[in-house]
Motif scaffolding. Structure first.
Motif, PDB file in Angstrom:
ATOM      1  N   THR B 152       0.840  -1.199   0.000  1.00  0.00           N
ATOM      2  CA  THR B 152       0.000   0.000   0.000  1.00  0.00           C
ATOM      3  C   THR B 152       0.879   1.256   0.000  1.00  0.00           C
ATOM      4  OG1 THR B 152      -1.764  -1.129   1.175  1.00  0.00           O
ATOM      5  CG2 THR B 152      -1.755   1.268   1.303  1.00  0.00           C
ATOM      6  N   PHE B 153       0.525   2.220  -0.847  1.00  0.00           N
ATOM      7  CA  PHE B 153       1.197   3.523  -0.864  1.00  0.00           C
ATOM      8  C   PHE B 153       0.151   4.606  -0.697  1.00  0.00           C
ATOM      9  CE2 PHE B 153       5.614   2.782  -2.081  1.00  0.00           C
ATOM     10  CZ  PHE B 153       5.571   1.428  -2.397  1.00  0.00           C
ATOM     11  N   HIS B 154       0.515   5.662   0.015  1.00  0.00           N
ATOM     12  CA  HIS B 154      -0.431   6.743   0.277  1.00  0.00           C
ATOM     13  C   HIS B 154      -0.113   7.915  -0.659  1.00  0.00           C
ATOM     14  CE1 HIS B 154      -2.952   8.830   3.623  1.00  0.00           C
ATOM     15  NE2 HIS B 154      -3.337   9.142   2.418  1.00  0.00           N
ATOM     16  N   GLY B 155      -0.875   8.011  -1.736  1.00  0.00           N
ATOM     17  CA  GLY B 155      -0.587   9.013  -2.761  1.00  0.00           C
ATOM     18  C   GLY B 155      -1.188  10.380  -2.498  1.00  0.00           C
ATOM     19  N   TYR B 156      -1.749  10.541  -1.290  1.00  0.00           N
ATOM     20  CA  TYR B 156      -2.307  11.852  -0.926  1.00  0.00           C
ATOM     21  C   TYR B 156      -1.810  12.168   0.475  1.00  0.00           C
ATOM     22  CZ  TYR B 156      -5.788  15.469  -0.010  1.00  0.00           C
ATOM     23  OH  TYR B 156      -6.406  16.648   0.308  1.00  0.00           O
ATOM     24  N   LEU B 157      -2.053  13.369   0.958  1.00  0.00           N
ATOM     25  CA  LEU B 157      -1.527  13.753   2.258  1.00  0.00           C
ATOM     26  C   LEU B 157      -2.272  13.055   3.386  1.00  0.00           C
ATOM     27  CD1 LEU B 157      -1.311  17.548   1.457  1.00  0.00           C
ATOM     28  CD2 LEU B 157       0.541  15.895   1.456  1.00  0.00           C
ATOM     29  N   THR B 158      -1.562  12.747   4.462  1.00  0.00           N
ATOM     30  CA  THR B 158      -2.238  12.219   5.641  1.00  0.00           C
ATOM     31  C   THR B 158      -2.956  13.357   6.351  1.00  0.00           C
ATOM     32  OG1 THR B 158      -0.293  12.631   6.992  1.00  0.00           O
ATOM     33  CG2 THR B 158      -0.483  10.430   6.029  1.00  0.00           C
ATOM     34  N   SER B 159      -3.936  12.991   7.175  1.00  0.00           N
ATOM     35  CA  SER B 159      -4.710  14.017   7.877  1.00  0.00           C
ATOM     36  C   SER B 159      -3.834  14.902   8.747  1.00  0.00           C
ATOM     37  CB  SER B 159      -5.771  13.352   8.751  1.00  0.00           C
ATOM     38  OG  SER B 159      -6.688  12.680   7.963  1.00  0.00           O
ATOM     39  N   SER B 160      -2.828  14.294   9.403  1.00  0.00           N
ATOM     40  CA  SER B 160      -1.998  15.129  10.279  1.00  0.00           C
ATOM     41  C   SER B 160      -1.154  16.100   9.446  1.00  0.00           C
ATOM     42  CB  SER B 160      -1.127  14.269  11.192  1.00  0.00           C
ATOM     43  OG  SER B 160      -0.376  13.369  10.432  1.00  0.00           O
ATOM     44  N   ALA B 161      -0.736  15.655   8.259  1.00  0.00           N
ATOM     45  CA  ALA B 161      -0.019  16.573   7.359  1.00  0.00           C
ATOM     46  C   ALA B 161      -0.948  17.695   6.899  1.00  0.00           C
ATOM     47  CB  ALA B 161       0.535  15.811   6.161  1.00  0.00           C
ATOM     48  N   LEU B 162      -2.208  17.319   6.567  1.00  0.00           N
ATOM     49  CA  LEU B 162      -3.182  18.330   6.151  1.00  0.00           C
ATOM     50  C   LEU B 162      -3.382  19.358   7.265  1.00  0.00           C
ATOM     51  CD1 LEU B 162      -5.961  16.158   4.471  1.00  0.00           C
ATOM     52  CD2 LEU B 162      -4.596  17.915   3.361  1.00  0.00           C
ATOM     53  N   ALA B 163      -3.517  18.855   8.516  1.00  0.00           N
ATOM     54  CA  ALA B 163      -3.753  19.766   9.643  1.00  0.00           C
ATOM     55  C   ALA B 163      -2.615  20.768   9.769  1.00  0.00           C
ATOM     56  CB  ALA B 163      -3.912  18.967  10.940  1.00  0.00           C
ATOM     57  N   GLY B 374       4.028   7.274   3.038  1.00  0.00           N
ATOM     58  CA  GLY B 374       3.263   8.512   2.928  1.00  0.00           C
ATOM     59  C   GLY B 374       4.086   9.520   2.129  1.00  0.00           C
ATOM     60  N   LEU B 375       3.466  10.601   1.673  1.00  0.00           N
ATOM     61  CA  LEU B 375       4.188  11.574   0.846  1.00  0.00           C
ATOM     62  C   LEU B 375       5.040  12.500   1.722  1.00  0.00           C
ATOM     63  CD1 LEU B 375       1.464  12.713  -1.706  1.00  0.00           C
ATOM     64  CD2 LEU B 375       3.360  11.135  -2.090  1.00  0.00           C
ATOM     65  N   LYS B 376       6.219  12.858   1.231  1.00  0.00           N
ATOM     66  CA  LYS B 376       7.027  13.868   1.916  1.00  0.00           C
ATOM     67  C   LYS B 376       6.375  15.225   1.717  1.00  0.00           C
ATOM     68  CE  LYS B 376      11.612  11.822   1.825  1.00  0.00           C
ATOM     69  NZ  LYS B 376      12.897  11.778   1.115  1.00  0.00           N
ATOM     70  N   THR B 377       6.293  16.017   2.793  1.00  0.00           N
ATOM     71  CA  THR B 377       5.707  17.351   2.665  1.00  0.00           C
ATOM     72  C   THR B 377       6.719  18.408   3.063  1.00  0.00           C
ATOM     73  OG1 THR B 377       4.832  17.181   4.897  1.00  0.00           O
ATOM     74  CG2 THR B 377       3.330  16.610   3.123  1.00  0.00           C
ATOM     75  N   GLY B 378       6.383  19.651   2.748  1.00  0.00           N
ATOM     76  CA  GLY B 378       7.246  20.780   3.100  1.00  0.00           C
ATOM     77  C   GLY B 378       7.921  21.353   1.867  1.00  0.00           C
ATOM     78  N   LYS B 379       8.798  22.314   2.091  1.00  0.00           N
ATOM     79  CA  LYS B 379       9.467  22.984   0.968  1.00  0.00           C
ATOM     80  C   LYS B 379      10.271  21.978   0.149  1.00  0.00           C
ATOM     81  CE  LYS B 379       9.946  27.778   0.508  1.00  0.00           C
ATOM     82  NZ  LYS B 379       8.618  27.798  -0.079  1.00  0.00           N
ATOM     83  N   GLY B 380      10.176  22.087  -1.159  1.00  0.00           N
ATOM     84  CA  GLY B 380      10.899  21.166  -2.023  1.00  0.00           C
ATOM     85  C   GLY B 380      10.169  19.861  -2.239  1.00  0.00           C
ATOM     86  N   ALA B 381       9.081  19.631  -1.495  1.00  0.00           N
ATOM     87  CA  ALA B 381       8.264  18.432  -1.721  1.00  0.00           C
ATOM     88  C   ALA B 381       6.841  18.905  -2.032  1.00  0.00           C
ATOM     89  CB  ALA B 381       8.307  17.534  -0.496  1.00  0.00           C
ATOM     90  N   ILE B 382       5.882  18.571  -1.178  1.00  0.00           N
ATOM     91  CA  ILE B 382       4.513  19.029  -1.405  1.00  0.00           C
ATOM     92  C   ILE B 382       4.139  20.024  -0.318  1.00  0.00           C
ATOM     93  CG2 ILE B 382       2.102  18.284  -1.429  1.00  0.00           C
ATOM     94  CD1 ILE B 382       3.306  15.652  -2.675  1.00  0.00           C
ATOM     95  N   THR B 383       3.739  21.225  -0.711  1.00  0.00           N
ATOM     96  CA  THR B 383       3.453  22.266   0.274  1.00  0.00           C
ATOM     97  C   THR B 383       1.951  22.467   0.460  1.00  0.00           C
ATOM     98  OG1 THR B 383       3.513  23.928  -1.446  1.00  0.00           O
ATOM     99  CG2 THR B 383       5.548  23.571  -0.217  1.00  0.00           C
ATOM    100  N   GLY B 384       1.137  22.090  -0.519  1.00  0.00           N
ATOM    101  CA  GLY B 384      -0.286  22.373  -0.424  1.00  0.00           C
ATOM    102  C   GLY B 384      -0.566  23.839  -0.687  1.00  0.00           C
ATOM    103  N   LEU B 385      -1.853  24.161  -0.847  1.00  0.00           N
ATOM    104  CA  LEU B 385      -2.261  25.533  -1.146  1.00  0.00           C
ATOM    105  C   LEU B 385      -3.415  25.907  -0.228  1.00  0.00           C
ATOM    106  CD1 LEU B 385      -2.655  25.139  -5.031  1.00  0.00           C
ATOM    107  CD2 LEU B 385      -0.631  25.988  -3.844  1.00  0.00           C
TER     108      LEU B 385
END
Lengths: 291, 418
Positions: B152-163, B374-385
């Protein structure tokens, strides 16, 4: 302030329930049919009005009219596709017809529901209210549309009362609900009375559906709960009793609103379902039932 | 009943004929399977968020195939409508693996569905990537039993990352910009909002928003008047939302009741372009988190994707459309690098994914991380809008470097007096 809020909200919700349940109980009273596609027809009316204003860019009044016409057409379709063939069937035993019609209307409702979610997705939709803005009374800010909803519901119920009690056709309908055989003996064609009742039902369900779409919004998920709420109101009030349904609608509407405000919105429907259960035990014919 | 006899005979013939036909099909199938890379897509065809998933996946497959496929092998998308049901999703997954012989599955935007499929991905040793579910438990399960759940791979952000992304945006836009101090959390009762709410409770005070109350409501709620009423009586500066199953109704009632408090947070339905129409414009002023938005060039691939999607299907994709599109591409990339569609080799290749997609640079968290895969988040990865609905358009406000508008509220929102 909270009291006033509960009074206003409860009144509007109850008026809507009353209008929805009136048509439902009328059909049962006259032809003994429990129409389980009721919720689907209400939702279809609201979605049609929504689609008309969104896709055809018509005004609120025209959209409402389109919604009501949709409901009228579906009401006749219910009668001619799901109800009448079973009533006239020679292969189904007379004693089993009621359960066959119940199943047929349920399935017909599911067909409508699935069609709605297929063509318009199952996302909730809202109809643009005819009256926008808010009214502040005693410090309580309420959408003007809520007062409008309650007013329209009562005007329509009033017109229905005039129709049933003051016109010849209406009196025939009333008589048919009391004694179908007697009406036939007096020279009335029972099948045309049925048609008239399904027409009245279509208009009532259509208006209730569009108003619901303006007030709270609907989605194909609302179909089941809407049928269930009409059903429990009608059973609570006594099957076939219009005045019983009106009173039961207010009992259920206020019970739900009080629960939502004073306990938690999550438990909204529970007390009224418990009440229904209690009534089934203690007074199975309903509060004002004749049967 | 005598009438049944010929009926049964006829049915028997029909059954035997179809068994024969199936046998023929089965005999032909393996030859095709060797040629194409099959990706099963299990999604909610009737829900706005889910309906973009198969469409976007098909678009990606068409693009890859038009360029010659992966080492000459075409990508084939096999879609299954799960009617938003976990049980139907499991049946679809079994069918996809056992009968349709797919090499990987892209599944659902609903956490409950993905959590139900996760053990099946392990049992049937088949890659499964979700384009839209958010529950943290999905990746936590992989961390707990890596050998079994590594498919299993998580191709979207986790809830804690979203928060935490929502908190970052709230700090810049509301705390620094509008001097807001307090918030009420308002979220639907579902698997994905539990870690989201926990994340909100933790990060909102850190960015300077005191949490006055926390309201969880049933996803069946139709009348939000009592909820808004209660929130308003607590006088917060903002409502922080976590809604996905509901959306239209709270938004419309927020406007019709003129609740004077802005809404900001995760509102999945608001990501779709039809939300304006569904709410008759009541969504004006609603702020919502997303990984992409129309007109926002998160990467150089974002806008061409939106254009192609719009040209082909007539509307813009939901958030899960962007991720599903990327997923087909990086699955293809993994197959190419692995040189095989063997599941274990694909897992290894996917773990090394470094793919610039439509939502940012996609890399998976490594083994040992509590949110492995899970996806890496933050600068240089996924920052969200953080976007806002304004005059029928979705305008991006945050982060600043990709913003294309200014914060603007409808007249019934009172922000200045606070």
């Amino acid at each position: 302030m909270l009291l006033w809020q509960i009074l206003i909200d409860g009144f509007a919700v109850s008026a809507l329930y009353a209008l929805g349940a009136t048509g439902f109980t009328l059909i049962f009273g006259v032809s003994g049919v429990l129409n389980l596609s009721h919720g689907a027809i209400m939702v279809a009316a609201a979605v049609a009005a929504w689609a008309a204003s969104g896709d055809l860019h018509v005004g609120s009044y025209v959209a409402t009219l389109i919604g009501v016409i949709t409901s009228l057409v579906l009401s006749f379709a219910t009668y001619f596709i799901a109800v009448r063939p079973i009533q006239h069937s020679r292969q189904i035993a007379e004693s089993e017809k009621e359960i066959f019609i119940l199943t047929a209307t349920l399935l017909w409702g599911i067909i409508i529901q699935e069609a709605i979610s297929y063509f318009f997705t199952n996302n909730a939709k809202t109809v643009l209210p005819i009256i926008e803005g808010v009214v502040t009374v005693l410090g309580v800010r309420t959408p003007a549309n809520e007062y409008f909803t309650a007013a329209v519901c009562w005007i329509v119920i009033g017109l229905l009362w005039v129709l049933v009690n003051k016109t010849k056709a209406g009196k025939a309908v009333l008589a048919a609900s009391m004694n179908p055989r007697g009406v036939t003996l007096l020279g009335f064609e029972l099948s045309s009375i049925y048609l008239a009742v399904w027409a009245v039902y279509g208009v009532l369900a259509g208006i209730a559906g569009v108003l619901l779409g303006m007030f709270l919004g609907v989605s194909s998920y609302s179909v089941g709960p809407l049928t269930a709420s009409a059903f429990s109101i009608v059973v609570l009030g006594g099957l076939g009793s219009v005045s019983g349904s009106l009173i039961a609608a207010y009992v259920v509407g206020y019970l739900e609103t009080i629960t939502a405000y004073l306990i938690s919105p999550a438990y909204r429907t529970i007390p009224s379902l418990l009440l229904l259960l209690a009534v089934m035990y203690l007074r199975p014919q309903g509060l004002f039932g004749r049967r | 009943m005598p009438i049944c006899q010929p009926m049964r005979a006829r049915l028997g013939v029909a059954a035997r004929t179809s068994v024969f036909a199936l046998g023929l099909a089965a005999a032909v199938a393996p030859a095709q399977a060797a040629d194409s890379i099959k990706i099963g897509v299990i999604a909610e065809a009737q829900a706005v968020a889910g309906s973009s998933i198969p469409l976007a996946a098909q678009l990606a497959a068409d693009e890859i195939n038009a360029k010659g496929g992966v080492d000459g092998r075409k990508i084939e998308i096999v879609t299954y409508d799960n009617h938003s049901s976990s049980a139907e999703s499991i049946r679809a997954f079994q069918r996809a693996v056992n009968e349709d012989k797919v090499n990987a599955v892209i599944a659902s935007y609903i956490s409950e569905v993905v959590l139900a499929l996760e053990p099946w991905a392990g049992r049937l040793k088949t890659i499964m990537i979700t384009p839209g579910a958010a529950s943290d438990v999905i990746t936590e399960n992989i961390a707990k039993d890596y050998e079994h759940n590594k498919y299993t791979f998580h191709g979207y952000l986790t809830s804690s990352a979203l928060a935490s992304l929502v908190c970052d945006a709230a700090k810049d836009l509301l705390v620094d910009g509008l001097k807001m101090k307090s918030a009420v959390i308002m979220s639907e009762d579902a698997a994905w909002t539990k870690p989201l709410d926990a994340g909100y409770e933790k990060c909102l005070p850190e960015v300077g928003l005191k949490v006055l109350d926390h309201i969880r409501f049933s996803p069946d709620t139709t009348d939000f008047t009592p909820i808004f009423n209660k929130i308003e009586s607590q006088k917060p500066d903002v409502m922080i939302t976590g809604i996905s199953h509901v959306g239209t109704q709270p938004t419309v009632q927020w406007k019709s009741q003129q609740v004077p408090i802005p809404m900001l947070g995760v509102a999945s339905q608001a990501t779709n372009s039809t939300f304006w129409k569904d709410t008759n414009g009541a969504t004006e002023g609603v702020l919502y988190n997303a990984v992409s938005g129309p007109g926002v060039a998160v990467t150089e691939k974002t806008l061409p994707f939106v254009d192609a999607f719009q040209k082909k299907y007539g509307n813009t994709p939901s958030y899960a459309g962007y991720t599903a599109y990327d997923e087909v591409y990086y699955i293809a990339d993994a197959v190419k690098r692995a040189g095989s569609t063997d599941s274990d080799k694909m897992v290894e290749a996917l773990e090394k994914t470094d793919w610039v997609g439509t939502i940012g640079r996609i890399q998976f968290l490594p083994k040992g991380d509590p949110h492995v895969h899970g996806l890496k988040t933050g600068k240089g990865a996924i920052t969200g809008l953080m976007l806002q609905w304004q005059d029928g358009k979705q305008v991006n406000l945050w982060p600043k470097d990709v913003a294309n508008g200014q914060l603007k509220f409808p007249s019934f929102i009172k922000t200045s007096e606070k």
